[in-house]
Write an enzyme that holds these catalytic residues in place. Sequence first.
Site, short mmCIF file in Angstrom:
data_model
loop_
_atom_site.label_atom_id
_atom_site.label_comp_id
_atom_site.label_asym_id
_atom_site.label_seq_id
_atom_site.Cartn_x
_atom_site.Cartn_y
_atom_site.Cartn_z
N HIS A 14 40.15 -54.81 -4.60
CA HIS A 14 40.74 -55.58 -3.48
C HIS A 14 39.60 -56.19 -2.68
CE1 HIS A 14 43.95 -55.98 -0.14
NE2 HIS A 14 42.87 -56.61 0.29
N HIS A 16 38.11 -59.80 -0.44
CA HIS A 16 38.22 -61.16 0.11
C HIS A 16 36.86 -61.83 0.01
CE1 HIS A 16 42.16 -60.32 1.93
NE2 HIS A 16 41.69 -59.10 2.04
N LYS A 100 50.00 -61.18 -5.35
CA LYS A 100 49.91 -60.45 -4.07
C LYS A 100 51.11 -60.77 -3.19
CE LYS A 100 48.02 -58.06 -0.72
NZ LYS A 100 46.72 -58.16 -0.08
N HIS A 137 50.77 -55.82 0.29
CA HIS A 137 50.30 -55.48 1.64
C HIS A 137 51.46 -54.72 2.27
CE1 HIS A 137 47.88 -56.06 5.36
NE2 HIS A 137 49.04 -55.68 5.85
N HIS A 175 45.27 -50.86 0.04
CA HIS A 175 44.63 -50.25 1.21
C HIS A 175 45.55 -49.29 1.96
CE1 HIS A 175 46.69 -53.72 2.82
NE2 HIS A 175 45.71 -54.56 2.63
N ASP A 248 38.66 -53.99 0.29
CA ASP A 248 39.25 -54.87 1.31
C ASP A 248 38.16 -55.43 2.21
OD1 ASP A 248 41.18 -56.30 2.65
OD2 ASP A 248 41.80 -54.63 3.93
C1 NCD Z 1 42.27 -59.25 5.62
C2 NCD Z 1 41.63 -60.63 5.82
O1 NCD Z 1 40.87 -60.78 6.77
O2 NCD Z 1 41.88 -61.51 5.00
N1 NCD Z 1 42.16 -58.52 6.84
C3 NCD Z 1 42.20 -57.17 6.98
O3 NCD Z 1 42.19 -56.69 8.12
N2 NCD Z 1 42.25 -56.37 5.95
C4 NCD Z 1 43.68 -59.40 5.18
C5 NCD Z 1 44.30 -58.13 4.63
O4 NCD Z 1 43.94 -57.66 3.57
O5 NCD Z 1 45.19 -57.58 5.30
ZN ZN Z 2 42.74 -57.42 2.17
#
Ligand code: NCD
Ligand code: ZN
Length: 345
Positions: A14, A16, A100, A137, A175, A248
């Site tokens: 996971h 970003h 997702k 999520h 998460h 995450d």
């Molecule tokens: C994530 C993001 O910033 O894209 N933020 C987070 O707090 N984890 C989005 C997500 O996975 O919920």
């Molecule tokens: Zn995330």
Amino acid sequence: MTDTLTIRRPDDWHLHLRDGAVLKAVLPHTERDFARAIIMPNLVPPVVTAADAADYRDRILSAKSQGSRFQPLMTLYLTEETQPKDVRAAAEIGLVKAVKLYPAGATTNSASGVRDMDRVMRVLETMAQVNLPLCVHGEVTDAAIDIFDREAVFIDRVLDPLRRRLPELRIVMEHVTTADAVDYVRAAERHLGATITAHHLVINRTHMLAGGIRPHYYCLPIVKRERHRLALRAAATSGDARFFLGTDSAPHVDAAKESACGCAGCYTAPVALPLVAQVFDEEDALDRLEAFVSLNGPAFYRLPPNEDMITLRRAEAPVPPAVETAQGSITVFDTGRPLAWQVER
Ligand code: NCD
Ligand code: ZN
């Protein structure tokens, strides 16, 4: 006492990576330690179609460092307009490894997410047929539900009904942050896994809020009380194949986090493996670290584990400095203590 540990190279289930200048700045930290990562699709605008995913994959591949063998595993952002045909085709050519589900409004860039599960059932049925996992999520967005309860309520209101309605769909609860989620995953007989982040293993809500508010500890799902952190540590270190690392890691520039209305997300990619190694060390479970970071995830996603190895060494190191990008600096997640483990490079 074990001072070095050699394990198969980990993956991040996971992640970003964002886009543009931020993508270029953060990718080196992931590709150094991880062979593969499930890439979250919550860009603005989101990665909705197979064509979007192919373009985004190409931008990630062209941002890679020379010699990097990092493989992005692409996902699609589920909307009420997503076409079953498009998802099937993207899965069949191996372009996309998961879809997702963001409940609309649950987190950063989730406005195009799902409001009514009935409207995505045809896509989900197609995914069950072609064996494409759904990453969820797991938080309700009902304003009447306290933010600390949103994960537990999601299980009862959305996840459990969905699993009963479509038992063949393979689901990853992303998460997880509560003992409730850990218990729910443990009770599932099949087709349910969960990712756990590094930061939820090391901080609780008191760390975030006592003695001053720490915006770099603010993420969604929000960190919970200590009892839940302990449940996550027990799950991660248990060796149970249903739990695996998904960092995450969610970079936001400091100006967006240190603000009157700060963004959710912890940027952990540069420190995730050292932090997780320290947790397993503290729990006397270093022999199960490889399962959590390198074996359980590929098994769930039906991919082979990585062939090459990495070595972790017990050695103190400072938390790396903020990452500078053309859009501003991004602070690296910091527990306030030096790192106790390092990845040998
Ligand atoms: C994530 C993001 O910033 O894209 N933020 C987070 O707090 N984890 C989005 C997500 O996975 O919920
Ligand atoms: Zn995330």
